[in-house]
Design a protein around this motif. Structure first.
Motif, short mmCIF file in Angstrom:
data_model
loop_
_atom_site.label_atom_id
_atom_site.label_comp_id
_atom_site.label_asym_id
_atom_site.label_seq_id
_atom_site.Cartn_x
_atom_site.Cartn_y
_atom_site.Cartn_z
N GLY A 191 8.90 3.74 1.14
CA GLY A 191 8.59 2.75 0.62
C GLY A 191 7.21 2.26 0.51
N TYR A 192 6.33 2.79 1.22
CA TYR A 192 4.85 2.48 1.04
C TYR A 192 4.20 2.87 -0.04
CZ TYR A 192 5.09 1.08 6.00
OH TYR A 192 5.49 0.58 7.37
N VAL A 193 3.18 1.78 -0.24
CA VAL A 193 2.66 1.95 -1.65
C VAL A 193 1.43 2.16 -1.55
CG1 VAL A 193 2.10 0.78 -3.98
CG2 VAL A 193 4.18 0.04 -2.48
N TYR A 194 0.82 3.16 -2.47
CA TYR A 194 -0.59 3.94 -2.55
C TYR A 194 -1.14 3.80 -3.76
CZ TYR A 194 1.37 5.80 2.16
OH TYR A 194 2.05 6.01 3.25
N LYS A 195 -2.59 3.84 -3.64
CA LYS A 195 -3.32 3.79 -4.91
C LYS A 195 -3.65 5.41 -5.12
CE LYS A 195 -4.46 1.26 -7.29
NZ LYS A 195 -3.80 1.11 -8.52
N CYS A 196 -3.84 6.19 -4.12
CA CYS A 196 -4.15 7.59 -4.13
C CYS A 196 -3.17 8.57 -3.64
CB CYS A 196 -5.34 7.64 -3.42
SG CYS A 196 -5.99 9.53 -3.16
N TRP A 197 -2.66 9.33 -4.08
CA TRP A 197 -1.54 10.40 -3.88
C TRP A 197 -2.07 11.42 -2.83
CZ3 TRP A 197 -0.93 11.29 -9.66
CH2 TRP A 197 -1.94 12.38 -10.08
N GLU A 198 -3.45 11.68 -2.77
CA GLU A 198 -3.95 12.34 -1.78
C GLU A 198 -3.66 12.04 -0.15
OE1 GLU A 198 -8.28 14.26 -0.32
OE2 GLU A 198 -7.67 14.49 -2.72
N VAL A 199 -3.54 10.91 0.00
CA VAL A 199 -3.40 10.17 1.14
C VAL A 199 -2.13 9.71 1.42
CG1 VAL A 199 -5.70 9.63 1.42
CG2 VAL A 199 -4.24 7.98 0.43
N ILE A 200 -0.94 10.09 0.68
CA ILE A 200 0.44 9.49 0.83
C ILE A 200 0.77 9.93 2.29
CG2 ILE A 200 2.75 9.99 -0.10
CD1 ILE A 200 1.70 9.79 -2.89
N GLY A 201 1.54 9.29 3.11
CA GLY A 201 1.89 9.67 4.21
C GLY A 201 0.87 9.21 5.16
N ASP A 202 -0.10 8.68 5.22
CA ASP A 202 -1.12 8.11 5.93
C ASP A 202 -1.20 6.43 5.66
OD1 ASP A 202 -3.14 6.91 7.40
OD2 ASP A 202 -4.51 8.54 7.18
N GLU A 203 -0.47 5.83 6.41
CA GLU A 203 0.18 4.49 6.29
C GLU A 203 -0.99 3.58 6.24
OE1 GLU A 203 3.32 3.63 8.59
OE2 GLU A 203 4.57 5.09 7.79
N SER A 204 -2.06 3.96 6.97
CA SER A 204 -3.34 3.16 7.06
C SER A 204 -3.97 3.02 5.68
CB SER A 204 -4.62 3.84 7.93
OG SER A 204 -4.79 4.83 7.41
N TYR A 205 -3.74 3.99 4.73
CA TYR A 205 -4.22 3.67 3.45
C TYR A 205 -3.22 3.14 2.29
CZ TYR A 205 -7.88 7.12 4.42
OH TYR A 205 -9.09 7.81 4.95
N ALA A 206 -2.07 2.55 2.78
CA ALA A 206 -1.12 1.81 1.98
C ALA A 206 -1.70 0.43 1.77
CB ALA A 206 0.22 1.94 2.66
N GLU A 218 4.06 -6.97 2.61
CA GLU A 218 2.93 -6.70 3.46
C GLU A 218 1.90 -6.07 2.90
OE1 GLU A 218 4.77 -3.73 6.07
OE2 GLU A 218 6.57 -4.45 6.28
N PHE A 219 1.42 -7.01 1.70
CA PHE A 219 0.44 -6.50 0.95
C PHE A 219 -1.13 -6.57 1.61
CE2 PHE A 219 -2.98 -7.45 -2.24
CZ PHE A 219 -2.84 -6.46 -3.13
N ASN A 220 -1.73 -5.68 1.67
CA ASN A 220 -3.16 -5.50 2.36
C ASN A 220 -4.07 -5.62 1.34
OD1 ASN A 220 -5.34 -4.78 3.92
ND2 ASN A 220 -4.05 -3.48 5.36
N GLN A 221 -4.67 -6.72 1.43
CA GLN A 221 -5.84 -7.14 0.34
C GLN A 221 -7.04 -6.32 0.72
OE1 GLN A 221 -5.30 -9.92 -2.35
NE2 GLN A 221 -6.86 -8.34 -3.01
N LEU A 222 -7.25 -6.15 2.02
CA LEU A 222 -8.44 -5.24 2.36
C LEU A 222 -8.45 -4.10 1.75
CD1 LEU A 222 -11.15 -5.21 3.78
CD2 LEU A 222 -9.78 -4.47 5.79
N VAL A 223 -7.38 -3.39 2.06
CA VAL A 223 -7.23 -1.84 1.62
C VAL A 223 -7.25 -1.80 0.06
CG1 VAL A 223 -5.85 0.11 1.42
CG2 VAL A 223 -6.01 -1.27 3.84
N TYR A 224 -6.67 -2.66 -0.61
CA TYR A 224 -6.53 -2.80 -2.17
C TYR A 224 -7.92 -2.80 -2.70
CZ TYR A 224 -5.45 -4.32 -6.84
OH TYR A 224 -5.18 -4.39 -8.07
#
Length: 294
Positions: A191-206, A218-224
């Motif tokens: 259920g983690y949300v990503y902007k790039c599918w290349e990094v799906i699974g690395d939750e630091s990019y979610a 759990e919206f991460n404004q910095l990552v967004y």
């Protein structure tokens, strides 16, 4: 692997978007394709499919290994099933290439065209595994293509009679990557949300996670912000002066972000860079042939 979940998602989406026409595509190994799979692919309006191949049979079966199973042959049979039952589906056989298996590509292409002779909508294309400098050791890059090697290999393939999308002159239609589109998102199984599918699974990019009510929590404004705005090529002094910018649009945004914020050294330049004259010659020769054919 989750074909019935795809059907469920489609049914829910269609219920809310009943007046909107849309289509879908999928990237898959195609190992688990059955007649039931084909039925659902038609229903959910999958119009194109990329099937990943890792070389000739022996090479592919070493990488996508299942004990006692000829995985390569099973995929080839499934492609025949797909084409028989759903001939309108456009299938691209995306051949993952490293320097270890690159020399197999011409032979593989010949065998594909021979096997699927007379069938439409089945086409091979190379996909280069490039050197990267993100979260991996130097040894992991051994045997991967760098910028120069990729461009040279594309040109060499063409001059030996093996065309590819990479050898075409750049399309004049500009397109932006999904990562910089505020309406584009991707989800992982948790259920983690990503902007790039290349990094799906690395939750630091979610950028967040889907809550029970379907909203992002759990919206991460910095990552967004970093992913939406941190890769603007017009803010890069090197890209601003580069005459290839209209062709590459600044390259892969996630690689730019990794370079800028994670001290990586990804090469995100277009394969045309440094070789435009050679690709122009191909473009002119192809244009002349097209005119003479008419």
């Amino acid at each position: 692997m989750a074909i019935h979940e795809i059907e469920t998602f489609y049914d829910k989406l269609k219920a809310h978007l009943s007046d909107i026409q849309f289509s879908s595509n999928i990237i898959t190994t195609a190992y688990d394709v059955t007649e039931e799979t084909v039925r659902i692919l038609k229903k959910v309006q999958i119009t194109s499919m990329q099937i990943t191949i890792d070389g000739m049979k022996e090479t592919h079966n070493k990488i996508k290994r299942i004990d006692g199973v000829d995985v390569f042959e099973q995929i080839m049979k499934n492609i025949e099933l797909l084409n028989d039952e759903y001939p309108e589906l456009h299938i691209v056989l995306r051949v993952n290439l490293t320097k270890a298996n690159a020399l197999e590509y011409p032979k593989l292409v010949d065998s594909i065209f021979e096997r699927f002779k007379g069938r439409k909508n089945i086409n091979p294309a190379p996909a280069f595994i490039l050197e990267k400098d993100i979260h991996i050791c130097n040894e992991c890059n051994t045997g991967l293509f760098n910028h120069k090697e990729r461009s040279a290999f594309i040109l060499d393939l063409y001059h030996h009679g093996y065309d590819s999308p990479y050898a075409r002159y750049p399309n004049k239609v500009m397109a932006e990557c999904a990562i910089r589109n505020d309406l584009a998102v991707a989800f992982d199984p948790r259920g983690y949300v990503y902007k790039c599918w290349e990094v799906i699974g690395d939750e630091s990019y979610a950028i967040g996670k889907i809550g029970d009510d379907g909203r992002i929590v759990e919206f991460n404004q910095l990552v967004y912000n970093r992913q939406m705005y941190g890769a603007d090529p017009l803010e890069d002094p090197v890209c601003r002066k580069c005459r290839y910018l209209p062709i590459c649009n600044g390259g892969c945004p996630i690689h730019r972000i990794q370079n800028k914020f994670e001290k990586c050294r990804n090469n995100y330049c277009s394969h045309y860079k440094g070789y435009l004259e050679e690709f122009l010659k191909i473009h002119i020769a192809r244009s002349k042939r097209d005119r003479s054919d008419k």
